[in-house]
Structures are given as structure tokens and as C-alpha cells.
Design a protein around this motif. Structure first.
Motif, PDB file in Angstrom:
ATOM      1  N   GLY A   1       0.805  -1.214   0.000  1.00 41.55           N
ATOM      2  CA  GLY A   1       0.000   0.000   0.000  1.00 41.55           C
ATOM      3  C   GLY A   1       0.839   1.265   0.000  1.00 41.55           C
ATOM      4  N   PRO A   2       0.140   2.419  -0.026  1.00 45.64           N
ATOM      5  CA  PRO A   2       0.810   3.698  -0.281  1.00 45.64           C
ATOM      6  C   PRO A   2       1.541   4.300   0.915  1.00 45.64           C
ATOM      7  N   GLY A   3       1.288   3.808   2.116  1.00 42.64           N
ATOM      8  CA  GLY A   3       1.988   4.382   3.268  1.00 42.64           C
ATOM      9  C   GLY A   3       1.292   4.134   4.591  1.00 42.64           C
ATOM     10  N   CYS A  61       6.571  -4.506  -1.636  1.00 42.05           N
ATOM     11  CA  CYS A  61       6.509  -3.491  -2.681  1.00 42.05           C
ATOM     12  C   CYS A  61       5.593  -2.387  -2.188  1.00 42.05           C
ATOM     13  N   GLN A  62       6.099  -1.181  -2.162  1.00 39.62           N
ATOM     14  CA  GLN A  62       5.260  -0.047  -1.782  1.00 39.62           C
ATOM     15  C   GLN A  62       4.142   0.073  -2.817  1.00 39.62           C
ATOM     16  N   GLY A  63       2.947   0.384  -2.384  1.00 37.82           N
ATOM     17  CA  GLY A  63       1.821   0.478  -3.317  1.00 37.82           C
ATOM     18  C   GLY A  63       1.485  -0.892  -3.862  1.00 37.82           C
ATOM     19  N   PHE A 105       2.447  -1.944 -10.446  1.00 39.76           N
ATOM     20  CA  PHE A 105       2.215  -0.570 -10.885  1.00 39.76           C
ATOM     21  C   PHE A 105       3.520   0.209 -10.675  1.00 39.76           C
ATOM     22  N   TYR A 106       4.349   0.238 -11.697  1.00 44.26           N
ATOM     23  CA  TYR A 106       5.661   0.913 -11.637  1.00 44.26           C
ATOM     24  C   TYR A 106       6.507   0.420 -10.454  1.00 44.26           C
ATOM     25  N   GLY A 107       6.311  -0.819 -10.059  1.00 40.27           N
ATOM     26  CA  GLY A 107       7.054  -1.319  -8.904  1.00 40.27           C
ATOM     27  C   GLY A 107       8.413  -1.901  -9.313  1.00 40.27           C
ATOM     28  N   SER A 108       9.421  -1.723  -8.470  1.00 40.73           N
ATOM     29  CA  SER A 108      10.726  -2.327  -8.769  1.00 40.73           C
ATOM     30  C   SER A 108      10.623  -3.854  -8.715  1.00 40.73           C
ATOM     31  N   SER A 167      -2.657   1.109  -4.725  1.00 36.76           N
ATOM     32  CA  SER A 167      -1.618   1.860  -5.438  1.00 36.76           C
ATOM     33  C   SER A 167      -1.680   3.338  -5.057  1.00 36.76           C
ATOM     34  N   SER A 168      -0.586   4.028  -5.326  1.00 39.34           N
ATOM     35  CA  SER A 168      -0.545   5.463  -5.037  1.00 39.34           C
ATOM     36  C   SER A 168      -1.582   6.210  -5.873  1.00 39.34           C
ATOM     37  N   LEU A 169      -1.887   5.665  -7.048  1.00 44.27           N
ATOM     38  CA  LEU A 169      -2.856   6.336  -7.923  1.00 44.27           C
ATOM     39  C   LEU A 169      -4.214   6.465  -7.240  1.00 44.27           C
ATOM     40  N   ALA A 181      -4.809   5.877  -4.090  1.00 40.14           N
ATOM     41  CA  ALA A 181      -4.654   6.516  -2.775  1.00 40.14           C
ATOM     42  C   ALA A 181      -4.667   8.043  -2.912  1.00 40.14           C
ATOM     43  N   CYS A 182      -4.001   8.564  -3.936  1.00 41.13           N
ATOM     44  CA  CYS A 182      -3.950  10.020  -4.127  1.00 41.13           C
ATOM     45  C   CYS A 182      -5.334  10.558  -4.505  1.00 41.13           C
ATOM     46  N   ALA A 183      -6.026   9.843  -5.389  1.00 41.32           N
ATOM     47  CA  ALA A 183      -7.369  10.285  -5.771  1.00 41.32           C
ATOM     48  C   ALA A 183      -8.284  10.315  -4.551  1.00 41.32           C
ATOM     49  N   GLU A 195       1.078  15.026  -2.072  1.00 39.08           N
ATOM     50  CA  GLU A 195       2.388  14.592  -1.564  1.00 39.08           C
ATOM     51  C   GLU A 195       2.171  13.627  -0.392  1.00 39.08           C
ATOM     52  N   ARG A 196       2.903  12.524  -0.392  1.00 41.59           N
ATOM     53  CA  ARG A 196       2.893  11.541   0.698  1.00 41.59           C
ATOM     54  C   ARG A 196       1.470  11.149   1.111  1.00 41.59           C
ATOM     55  N   ALA A 197       0.680  10.768   0.093  1.00 45.17           N
ATOM     56  CA  ALA A 197      -0.713  10.399   0.349  1.00 45.17           C
ATOM     57  C   ALA A 197      -0.800   9.315   1.411  1.00 45.17           C
ATOM     58  N   THR A 198      -1.723   9.475   2.298  1.00 44.55           N
ATOM     59  CA  THR A 198      -2.102   8.548   3.390  1.00 44.55           C
ATOM     60  C   THR A 198      -1.127   8.522   4.568  1.00 44.55           C
ATOM     61  N   TYR A 215      10.021  12.688  -3.734  1.00 50.25           N
ATOM     62  CA  TYR A 215       9.816  11.489  -4.557  1.00 50.25           C
ATOM     63  C   TYR A 215       8.367  10.997  -4.469  1.00 50.25           C
ATOM     64  N   PHE A 216       7.789  10.991  -3.270  1.00 44.91           N
ATOM     65  CA  PHE A 216       6.442  10.455  -3.116  1.00 44.91           C
ATOM     66  C   PHE A 216       5.396  11.551  -3.306  1.00 44.91           C
ATOM     67  N   SER A 217       5.268  11.992  -4.537  1.00 39.72           N
ATOM     68  CA  SER A 217       4.252  12.999  -4.854  1.00 39.72           C
ATOM     69  C   SER A 217       3.768  12.783  -6.278  1.00 39.72           C
ATOM     70  N   MET A 218       2.554  13.226  -6.526  1.00 40.83           N
ATOM     71  CA  MET A 218       1.999  13.107  -7.890  1.00 40.83           C
ATOM     72  C   MET A 218       1.001  14.226  -8.150  1.00 40.83           C
TER      73      MET A 218
HETATM   74  C1  SAM Z   1       8.314   3.814  -8.639  1.00 42.01           C
HETATM   75  S1  SAM Z   1       6.677   4.441  -8.474  1.00 42.01           S
HETATM   76  C2  SAM Z   1       6.011   3.198  -7.395  1.00 42.01           C
HETATM   77  C3  SAM Z   1       4.522   3.167  -7.374  1.00 42.01           C
HETATM   78  C4  SAM Z   1       3.951   2.108  -6.440  1.00 42.01           C
HETATM   79  N1  SAM Z   1       4.299   0.759  -6.851  1.00 42.01           N
HETATM   80  C5  SAM Z   1       2.441   2.252  -6.342  1.00 42.01           C
HETATM   81  O1  SAM Z   1       1.697   1.296  -6.603  1.00 42.01           O
HETATM   82  O2  SAM Z   1       1.987   3.338  -5.969  1.00 42.01           O
HETATM   83  C6  SAM Z   1       6.907   5.823  -7.410  1.00 42.01           C
HETATM   84  C7  SAM Z   1       5.946   6.971  -7.705  1.00 42.01           C
HETATM   85  O3  SAM Z   1       4.674   6.678  -7.188  1.00 42.01           O
HETATM   86  C8  SAM Z   1       4.073   7.848  -6.654  1.00 42.01           C
HETATM   87  N2  SAM Z   1       3.767   7.614  -5.232  1.00 42.01           N
HETATM   88  C9  SAM Z   1       4.007   6.497  -4.522  1.00 42.01           C
HETATM   89  N3  SAM Z   1       3.526   6.605  -3.278  1.00 42.01           N
HETATM   90  C10 SAM Z   1       2.966   7.821  -3.173  1.00 42.01           C
HETATM   91  C11 SAM Z   1       2.305   8.514  -2.119  1.00 42.01           C
HETATM   92  N4  SAM Z   1       2.117   7.941  -0.927  1.00 42.01           N
HETATM   93  N5  SAM Z   1       1.848   9.766  -2.375  1.00 42.01           N
HETATM   94  C12 SAM Z   1       2.027  10.332  -3.579  1.00 42.01           C
HETATM   95  N6  SAM Z   1       2.642   9.727  -4.613  1.00 42.01           N
HETATM   96  C13 SAM Z   1       3.110   8.486  -4.413  1.00 42.01           C
HETATM   97  C14 SAM Z   1       5.051   9.003  -6.850  1.00 42.01           C
HETATM   98  O4  SAM Z   1       4.705   9.695  -8.029  1.00 42.01           O
HETATM   99  C15 SAM Z   1       6.362   8.267  -7.002  1.00 42.01           C
HETATM  100  O5  SAM Z   1       7.283   9.021  -7.780  1.00 42.01           O
END
Ligand code: SAM
Length: 238
Positions: A14-16, A99-101, A105-108, A129-131, A133-135, A200-203, A222-225
Motif C-alpha cells: 500500500g501507499p503508506g 513493494c510499496q503500493g 504498478f511501476y514497482g521495482s 496503489s498510489s494512484l 490513494a492520491c485520488a 504529496e505523501r498520500a495517506t 519522490y512520493f508525490s503526484m
Molecule cells: C516507482 S513508483 C512506485 C509506485 C507504487 N508501486 C504504487 O503502486 O503506488 C513511485 C511513484 O509513485 C508515486 N507515489 C508512490 N507513493 C505515493 C504517495 N504515498 N503519495 C504520492 N505519490 C506516491 C510518486 O509519483 C512516485 O514518484
């Protein structure tokens, strides 16, 4: 007698907010003997920190460390990580790769998955996912009816970003980093700057939500969208 190989779990955490972990991820996390996670060169893993309350110390931990340089990490990091995890699996131990998120979804995780798929049993547990979570954090109806959504890395060239925005109704721009000024320029071309919501830093307790036009810095954490939803577009797309 050869030992039966262990199983690799790609665990979305999850996102955080630790409460956004799934019950399945939690069960598997507690059950496996080996927990692996991406981490910066020096310092703590964000993915690990999300589930830290449930790591009780009896598990073997493997940190996959990435250099904090911009751009794609060297492939050897994934080769070495895949080899290290494969050794655990060969010894019959199950491994959870955090895996974060969401892992896919763009995960390493994807880079380890492509190296080990076909050789070992792999189970992937989706995460919030962060997507989404941010919405949710910004209460933005992201896509509805016939809307198309584009997820666009801000690392792309200006014209590539513009082409993708032009082709979609709703837009999520990830990996903002040092690309904020470029993004502002592109969004201005479309008259979308005031429709762009920065999350930024959703959740997390440090979550921040603002209009992109109110953000002064040219660099974002880094954690922003940035999200632009059909419902917020002044150019009539829907
Ligand atoms: C390498 S991707 C990983 C995404 C992750 N696997 C996911 O499902 O959310 C990293 C990008 O996800 C976004 N991101 C991840 N967590 C976030 C959060 N808690 N708040 C805002 N953006 C986040 C940012 O745009 C960040 O640059």
C-alpha cells in the motif's frame, strides 16, 4: 533428496498508511521466513517501514539497496537481487518481497519478477496503489463513464507528456522530482495548471494536498503526484 524450492511472494503493502495493508499481505508477511525490500543506499526502506509493526525479528531480512541517483538503476542491482532471492528459494525458503503500493504498478518488483518468472512459483498480492490513494486523499473522481486515464512519468520529454495529455481525459503524473517546472510549462499550454492537484505523501501523517499552481518549488519529493480529472478540466473534455 533435493529440497523443494520456496515460493516468492510479491507483497503490495500500500501507499503508506499501514491500515491500507491487505489481510492477505499481512498473513503472508507473518508466515514467511525471509522478507526482502527495496531500500536507499543508506537509510531505511519505506516499504519495510509500512509493515514494521508486524516484522517481529525472527525473519531473515534482505535489503535491496538502490543508489539515490536520478535515472534507472544499474541492471546489476536487479541481477544481484534476483540471485540472492533465488538462493533462498533454492534452499526451500519462501520469500516475501515487499513493494510499496502495488507490485505491478511501476514497482521495482517487476524487475525481479521478470528475472525469476518461470523458474520459481511466484504469487503476487495486489496493494492499494498510489494512484487510487492520491485520488481518494484529494477526493477527486478520477475517471468515470467513457473517460480514459493516462499515467505519465514526469521524466518523459515535454512533447511526449503533451501528446499523452492531449490523448486522455484524466491524467496522473508520477515521479515529479526535478521535473516540476517542465510540468508547469506543459500544463500551461493546455490551460490546465489551475486544474492540477498536487498530492504529496498520500495517506501518511505528513500528507499534503494543494493546487499545483500554489506550489512554488521546482522540485517535489519522490512520493508525490499530480492529478487532473475530467471533472476538473476547464477545456471541456469529458
Ligand atoms: C516507482 S513508483 C512506485 C509506485 C507504487 N508501486 C504504487 O503502486 O503506488 C513511485 C511513484 O509513485 C508515486 N507515489 C508512490 N507513493 C505515493 C504517495 N504515498 N503519495 C504520492 N505519490 C506516491 C510518486 O509519483 C512516485 O514518484
Amino acid at each position: 533428496v533435493p529440497v523443494e524450492a520456496g515460493r516468492l511472494y510479491g507483497l503490495g503493502v500500500g501507499p503508506g498508511d499501514p491500515e491500507l495493508l491487505t489481510l492477505k499481505a499481512l498473513r503472508l508477511l507473518r508466515a514467511v521466513p525471509v522478507v526482502a525490500y527495496p531500500a536507499p543506499e543508506n537509510g531505511d526502506s519505506f516499504a519495510r517501514s509500512i509493515v514494521a509493526p508486524w516484522i517481529e525479528g525472527h525473519q531473515r531480512e534482505i535489503a535491496i539497496r538502490f543508489p539515490m541517483r536520478p535515472g534507472p538503476p544499474p541492471v546489476e542491482i536487479y541481477d544481484d537481487a534476483a540471485a540472492e532471492l533465488a538462493a533462498e528459494l533454492e534452499d526451500g525458503r519462501d520469500v516475501a518481497l515487499l513493494c510499496q503500493g502495488d507490485p505491478l504498478f511501476y514497482g521495482s518488483f517487476i524487475n525481479v519478477f521478470t528475472r525469476l518468472a518461470g523458474r520459481y512459483q511466484i504469487e503476487i498480492v495486489p496493494g492499494v496503489s498510489s494512484l487510487t490513494a492520491c485520488a481518494a486523499a484529494a477526493a477527486i473522481p478520477l475517471v468515470a463513464r467513457d473517460d480514459a486515464l493516462a499515467v505519465i512519468p514526469a521524466t518523459l520529454d515535454e512533447d511526449q507528456i503533451a501528446a499523452r495529455i492531449a490523448a486522455s481525459e484524466s491524467v496522473a503524473i508520477i515521479k515529479l522530482g526535478r521535473h516540476v517546472a517542465k510540468l508547469r510549462r506543459v500544463l500551461n499550454q493546455f490551460g490546465l495548471l489551475d486544474a492540477a492537484v498536487y498530492v504529496e505523501r498520500a495517506t501518511l501523517p505528513t500528507q499534503r494536498i494543494a493546487l499545483l499552481s500554489a506550489i512554488e518549488s521546482d522540485e517535489a519529493p519522490y512520493f508525490s503526484m499530480v492529478l487532473i480529472a475530467t471533472s476538473g478540466r476547464p477545456d471541456g473534455r469529458s
